[in-house]
Design a protein around this motif. Structure first.
Motif, PDB file in Angstrom:
ATOM      1  N   ASP A  52     -10.282   7.358   5.230  1.00 17.27           N
ATOM      2  CA  ASP A  52     -10.736   5.958   5.177  1.00 17.27           C
ATOM      3  C   ASP A  52     -11.808   5.760   6.252  1.00 17.27           C
ATOM      4  N   ASP A  54     -14.418   3.895   6.723  1.00 11.12           N
ATOM      5  CA  ASP A  54     -14.820   2.573   7.225  1.00 11.12           C
ATOM      6  C   ASP A  54     -13.643   1.760   7.766  1.00 11.12           C
ATOM      7  N   SER A  56     -11.152   0.368   6.358  1.00  8.97           N
ATOM      8  CA  SER A  56     -10.875  -0.859   5.598  1.00  8.97           C
ATOM      9  C   SER A  56      -9.415  -0.942   5.156  1.00  8.97           C
TER      10      SER A  56
END
Length: 109
Positions: A52, A54, A56
């Motif tokens: 993941d 980023d 998020s």
């Protein structure tokens, strides 16, 4: 944290070598070859968070394309076809992204 702190570098290399050719990626075989299927739920969550990029809380399609590079810098990009197949296999709620529970279910299926 690096992927090699969770999984064995030799296993990662063997798995990446097995899927060097475009359109050869198979997530089930890959997760088994890198040793992820045999890891604890906590380790699978750690791998999810590394994928993941980023932060998020989800792995989106754009992040999936580069999933092999998260395991090792010399990993190749997934093709569009491989990326879509991977996303469809994991995205059980149809929201276009993979949550941590969907990822864990995919790893252990």
């Amino acid at each position: 944290m690096a992927m090699s702190s969770i999984l064995k570098a030799d296993d990662i290399k063997k798995a990446l070598d097995a899927f060097k050719v475009a359109d050869s990626f198979n997530h089930k075989k890959f997760f088994e070859m890198v040793g992820l299927k045999a890891k604890s739920a906590d380790d699978v969550k750690k791998v999810f968070h590394l994928l993941d990029a980023d932060h998020s809380g989800f792995i989106e399609e754009e992040e999936l394309k580069f999933v092999l590079k998260c395991f090792a810098t010399d990993g190749r990009d997934l093709t569009d076809k491989e990326t879509k197949t991977f996303l469809q296999a994991a995205d059980k709620d149809g929201d276009g992204k993979i949550g941590v529970d969907e990822f864990a279910a995919l790893v252990y299926e």
